[in-house]
Design a protein around this motif. Structure first.
Motif, short mmCIF file in Angstrom:
data_model
loop_
_atom_site.label_atom_id
_atom_site.label_comp_id
_atom_site.label_asym_id
_atom_site.label_seq_id
_atom_site.Cartn_x
_atom_site.Cartn_y
_atom_site.Cartn_z
N PHE A 249 0.85 -1.19 0.00
CA PHE A 249 0.00 0.00 0.00
C PHE A 249 0.89 1.23 0.00
CE2 PHE A 249 0.60 1.08 4.48
CZ PHE A 249 0.88 -0.14 5.07
N THR A 250 0.27 2.36 -0.29
CA THR A 250 1.01 3.62 -0.34
C THR A 250 1.26 4.09 1.07
OG1 THR A 250 -0.07 4.17 -2.44
CG2 THR A 250 1.05 5.95 -1.27
N PHE A 251 2.47 3.90 1.51
CA PHE A 251 2.82 4.08 2.92
C PHE A 251 2.47 5.48 3.41
CE2 PHE A 251 4.99 2.61 6.60
CZ PHE A 251 5.71 3.67 7.13
N ASP A 252 2.73 6.49 2.62
CA ASP A 252 2.53 7.88 3.06
C ASP A 252 1.05 8.20 3.29
OD1 ASP A 252 5.19 9.40 1.03
OD2 ASP A 252 5.22 8.15 2.83
N ASP A 253 0.15 7.40 2.77
CA ASP A 253 -1.29 7.66 2.91
C ASP A 253 -1.88 7.06 4.18
OD1 ASP A 253 -2.08 7.28 -0.65
OD2 ASP A 253 -1.17 8.93 0.49
N ARG B 171 -6.78 -5.61 24.25
CA ARG B 171 -5.79 -4.92 23.42
C ARG B 171 -5.83 -3.42 23.73
NH1 ARG B 171 -7.25 -5.71 17.46
NH2 ARG B 171 -8.88 -4.23 18.07
N GLU B 172 -4.65 -2.80 23.77
CA GLU B 172 -4.62 -1.37 24.00
C GLU B 172 -3.70 -0.70 22.99
OE1 GLU B 172 -2.94 0.06 27.67
OE2 GLU B 172 -1.17 -1.22 27.52
N GLY B 173 -4.08 0.49 22.61
CA GLY B 173 -3.24 1.28 21.73
C GLY B 173 -2.04 1.82 22.50
N VAL B 174 -0.91 1.88 21.83
CA VAL B 174 0.31 2.36 22.47
C VAL B 174 0.73 3.70 21.88
CG1 VAL B 174 2.72 1.84 22.98
CG2 VAL B 174 1.04 -0.01 22.94
N LEU B 175 0.99 3.71 20.58
CA LEU B 175 1.46 4.91 19.89
C LEU B 175 1.03 4.84 18.44
CD1 LEU B 175 5.12 5.31 21.21
CD2 LEU B 175 3.53 7.21 20.96
N CYS B 176 0.96 5.99 17.83
CA CYS B 176 0.61 6.08 16.42
C CYS B 176 1.48 7.15 15.78
CB CYS B 176 -0.86 6.42 16.26
SG CYS B 176 -1.41 6.70 14.56
N ILE B 177 1.75 6.99 14.49
CA ILE B 177 2.49 8.00 13.76
C ILE B 177 1.81 8.22 12.41
CG2 ILE B 177 4.13 6.38 12.69
CD1 ILE B 177 6.30 8.56 13.20
N SER B 178 1.77 9.46 11.99
CA SER B 178 1.16 9.77 10.70
C SER B 178 1.93 10.88 10.03
CB SER B 178 -0.30 10.19 10.88
OG SER B 178 -0.37 11.43 11.54
N SER B 179 1.66 11.06 8.75
CA SER B 179 2.41 12.04 7.98
C SER B 179 2.05 13.47 8.35
CB SER B 179 2.18 11.81 6.48
OG SER B 179 0.81 11.91 6.18
N TYR C 238 -4.38 10.40 6.98
CA TYR C 238 -3.19 11.22 7.17
C TYR C 238 -2.99 11.62 8.62
CZ TYR C 238 -3.15 11.60 2.08
OH TYR C 238 -3.11 11.32 0.74
N GLN C 239 -3.97 11.25 9.45
CA GLN C 239 -3.88 11.60 10.86
C GLN C 239 -4.11 10.36 11.72
OE1 GLN C 239 -6.95 14.68 11.00
NE2 GLN C 239 -5.35 16.18 11.38
N CYS C 240 -3.47 10.36 12.87
CA CYS C 240 -3.75 9.30 13.82
C CYS C 240 -5.10 9.54 14.48
CB CYS C 240 -2.67 9.28 14.90
SG CYS C 240 -1.07 8.72 14.34
N PRO C 241 -5.84 8.49 14.70
CA PRO C 241 -7.11 8.67 15.42
C PRO C 241 -6.85 9.25 16.81
CG PRO C 241 -6.97 6.49 14.44
CD PRO C 241 -5.62 7.11 14.31
#
Length: 126
Positions: A27-31, A45-53, A102-105
C-alpha cells in the motif's frame, strides 16, 4: 498484497530496551497512519502509539510516555517502536496496524485500523 510484518521482540530484563520494527508493503505508505498496539494475556488490546504524515506521533497510553517513542522511515516503509526502561507490565504481544488516514485517530481504537501484522512477543522479566 498488503503486509505488515513485526520483528524485534524478545526477552529482556526490566530496565532494558528493545526496538520493534514494522515492515509495510502493498500500500502507499505515506497515505496511512501506523499504530502500535499490545495485548497482554487476559487483558484487552490497548493502543500504544501512532504516527502519521500530518501530525507526527500520538500516545495512546500514559504508561509509556517518557519510555517509548515511535518513528518512521518512509523511504523504507518502516515504522519503529523504541522501548526503553522496560517494565514487566510491558509484557505483551505487540502489533502494528495501518489506517488509511493522514492523521492518527484521537483514541487508540484498534477497530478502525484496516490492516494488521501478526504480532511479536515482548517479555520483560523482573
Amino acid at each position: 498484497e498488503v503486509q505488515l510484518v513485526e520483528s524485534g521482540g524478545g526477552l529482556v530484563q526490566a530496565g532494558g530496551s528493545l526496538r520493534l520494527s514494522c515492515a509495510a508493503s502493498g500500500f502507499t505508505f505515506d497515505d496511512y497512519a501506523i499504530g502500535w498496539f499490545r495485548q497482554a494475556p487476559g487483558k484487552e488490546r490497548e493502543g500504544v502509539l501512532c504516527i502519521s504524515s500530518s501530525d507526527g506521533s500520538r500516545y495512546y497510553t500514559d504508561s509509556v510516555k517518557g519510555r517509548f517513542t515511535i518513528s518512521s522511515d518512509n523511504a523504507k516503509n518502516m515504522v519503529y517502536l523504541q522501548m526503553n526502561r522496560l517494565k514487566p507490565e510491558d509484557t505483551a504481544v505487540y502489533y502494528c496496524a495501518a489506517l488509511r488516514s493522514y492523521q492518527c485517530p484521537y483514541f487508540g481504537l484498534g477497530e478502525v485500523y484496516d490492516y494488521w501484522g501478526q504480532g511479536t512477543q515482548v517479555t520483560v522479566s523482573s
